[in-house]
Design an enzyme around this catalytic site. Sequence first.
Site, PDB file in Angstrom:
ATOM      1  N   LYS A   1       0.818  -1.214   0.000  1.00 18.56           N
ATOM      2  CA  LYS A   1       0.000   0.000   0.000  1.00 18.56           C
ATOM      3  C   LYS A   1       0.856   1.270   0.000  1.00 18.56           C
ATOM      4  CE  LYS A   1      -1.200   1.413   3.917  1.00 18.56           C
ATOM      5  NZ  LYS A   1      -1.739   1.638   5.265  1.00 18.56           N
ATOM      6  N   THR A   2       1.886   1.304   0.851  1.00 23.49           N
ATOM      7  CA  THR A   2       2.728   2.507   0.956  1.00 23.49           C
ATOM      8  C   THR A   2       3.439   2.783  -0.360  1.00 23.49           C
ATOM      9  OG1 THR A   2       3.066   2.049   3.306  1.00 23.49           O
ATOM     10  CG2 THR A   2       4.565   3.616   2.288  1.00 23.49           C
TER      11      THR A   2
ATOM     12  N   ARG B   1       0.380  -9.588  11.107  1.00 21.53           N
ATOM     13  CA  ARG B   1       1.656  -8.947  11.481  1.00 21.53           C
ATOM     14  C   ARG B   1       2.817  -9.909  11.254  1.00 21.53           C
ATOM     15  NH1 ARG B   1       0.318  -4.888  10.098  1.00 21.53           N
ATOM     16  NH2 ARG B   1      -1.581  -6.021   9.537  1.00 21.53           N
TER      17      ARG B   1
ATOM     18  N   GLN C   1      -9.215  -4.312   8.417  1.00 21.78           N
ATOM     19  CA  GLN C   1      -8.308  -3.833   9.462  1.00 21.78           C
ATOM     20  C   GLN C   1      -8.870  -2.616  10.191  1.00 21.78           C
ATOM     21  OE1 GLN C   1      -3.963  -4.065   8.558  1.00 21.78           O
ATOM     22  NE2 GLN C   1      -4.634  -4.510   6.473  1.00 21.78           N
TER      23      GLN C   1
ATOM     24  N   ASP D   1      -4.916   7.993   3.721  1.00 17.84           N
ATOM     25  CA  ASP D   1      -4.466   6.635   4.057  1.00 17.84           C
ATOM     26  C   ASP D   1      -5.288   6.110   5.237  1.00 17.84           C
ATOM     27  OD1 ASP D   1      -3.002   4.322   4.067  1.00 17.84           O
ATOM     28  OD2 ASP D   1      -1.214   5.190   4.988  1.00 17.84           O
ATOM     29  N   GLU D   2      -5.350   4.788   5.396  1.00 18.63           N
ATOM     30  CA  GLU D   2      -6.063   4.145   6.511  1.00 18.63           C
ATOM     31  C   GLU D   2      -7.492   4.700   6.634  1.00 18.63           C
ATOM     32  OE1 GLU D   2      -4.725   1.688   7.823  1.00 18.63           O
ATOM     33  OE2 GLU D   2      -2.558   1.916   7.998  1.00 18.63           O
TER      34      GLU D   2
END
Length: 742
Positions: free
Chosen positions: A32-33, A607, A254, A223-224
């Site tokens: 994503k980044t 994670r 998430q 973002d998010e």
Amino acid sequence: MDYLKLLNESQSAAVLHTDGPVMIIAGAGSGKTRVLTYRIAHLISQGVDPFNILSLTFTNKAAKEMRHRIEKVIGNEAKNIWMGTFHSVFAKILRSEAPKIGYPSNFTIYDTDDSKTLIRNIVKEMNLDEKLYKPGMVLGRISAAKNKLITVAQYRQDPTIQADDEAAMRPKIGEIYQAYQSRCFKAGAMDFDDLLFNTNVLFKEHVDALNKYQNIFKYVMVDEYQDTNYSQYLITRKLAAKNRNICVVGDDAQSIYAFRGADIQNILNYERDYPELEVFKLEQNYRSTKNIVYAANSVIKNNKAQLRKDVFTDNEEGPLIEVIKANSDNEEGKLVANAIFEEKMNNHLSYEDFAILYRTNAQSRAMEEALRKMNIKYRIIGGLSFYQRKEIKDLIAYLRLTVNPNDEQALRRVINYPKRGIGDTTIEKIIVSADETNHTIWEVVSNAKSFLTGRVATPIEDFATKIKSFAIMAEQNDAFEVAKHIAKQSGIVEELYADKSIEGLARYENIQELLNGIKEFVDDPEKEDKSLSAFLQDIALITDADKQQDDGSEYVTMMTIHSAKGLEFRNVHIVGMEENLFPSQMMLTTRADLEEERRLFYVAITRAEKKLTLSYATSRYQWGNLRACEKSRFIDEIDSKFLNFQYGEAENVFDKVLKRKSNLIPSTPAVKKATNYVPPADFVASDTANLQAGMRVEHPKFGFGVVSKMDTQGNSTKAIIEFEEAGEKTLLLSFAKLRIHE
């Protein structure tokens, strides 16, 4: 355009589609980044001015990393992008626009402690029950209202809200909310929620300001997005209304911050706002093994409210997910500690490759004890922040007061520190006088002789004079020069230097470290504004994730799952996988709550890169009572083909661990089994005032042993004893029952 070669087909499509509303659904570990970074770089390469791009993140750390990545692609132009957290970007806007809504440009940003202290004072002044109106609870109620853009007037007039407060036997929360907002406004202060609340007020009441920023921000990226609340949703929708070039990135699977006001419906219903929306799905996971990715998929498919996606990976299959069953939480800790040590030794790993994740902070105790006994270094994320230490908050209060003398919380904190003969009673008189005469507290303090009688007025005005001199210096010098001057002239440095205790020395060193931090801020070439005001805003907007500092040591990371969002580790242990603990008992009453818990478990699973271990205990202490526990339903939701129950019963695992080769076990007596020693009927504890190393002793639980060392610190004396069966124990003599055998 070389950077496009580094993207897969879905990522590339998301980067190239620059105009119009876009939603990028980014599965865990899907790059994503990278997509966000290259999308911004691509916009600039296509001729978009960086000053016209707004990129909102959820941590300053994420913004900084993204900016550096963009710099590598396009160079220094990346510095001109409006990039940061919601709070940092809109705090910057409010610095320019605050006077339009009645606030000064140098407004103070209150942290949670400031807000709680103010609420505590208000509750006391209103003669309310402090146990019923706990500051944390009241602040949470006020925060929830602000996140939904509910004003004081709306709060007090809404029959549903009032009925809820009445039912909770807290009918005065509306009055506290009103007093809290009034005091903040008078003090020229905003709390974190106000930064967004007041941005909405600004854009609603001042169309010229909204138009100004709509024209500046021709491209908006968030973002998010699954973690945005109603206030954030409204701000971004308004800013993008003119150009409609808005791109939101997120993963509904998430969304785990409903307790902070996040609304998953923002992402689930995004298409309603933008019928022409283009949706791109990033479904390839680059982080985790096949077993971990598909196990996570098998869990999250049980949620009904979700955007469907098919996350996959081309990574190796990897080991199965191990499930450990323990008899107790303490035994769970031992098993996890041993598993980490063995995995590290067998595969030549670093302790930095390991993370222990838990649902609640309280679960860390058993894990900490087990790691200490194995001599395994660890660090807990989410402990006391450097900026929350008393001596740091004291000096920061002086700095805040220098920038904004109306800051009530800062003034109350330091008006009598170091002591200058201004007691609590006098401070209360100042508050009352300010209220009765409709003046600010600073106006009363600055002209104390006009408002107060007696000799106390003199030290108060002397204090005001000192603050005024600091303010004059702040107008002409950078943050470091001013802070260094204030630290000395306020008397704080002298006070701490005079304390020669270990704690006093540590506090003195912390002040030095704060000054070092301010010097770094001033010397940072990326910081254009070197003023004290800019520094205070910088530290006020630090998020929990930004507080994580690397001291270069090798350690196991321990944290709650909420704190782990956005991080990744080679090996992850998720502990406490029990019903009523995870999922939490408080999250079992509605489907929405249960689905949030399941998303939290999904975040925990994803994670892990290479190896994942789940553990649970069949008994655990809660509020001092031992209770039976059952395995979490979430373990049963994982397809069994991804799980390995090879350990079976916990006792067998521990026996197996203890029988392993001695070179795999650290040379510490802590791994010895506890003894079942039964003391004789005539056992009577001896006077241990003269206990010395080398003496043979008897303990009613641990049996016989020899004192290897005595350790005296302050008023407490500890004996370190090597017991024949129980191994080494450290006992506090004021509590230990020992019989000395000559």
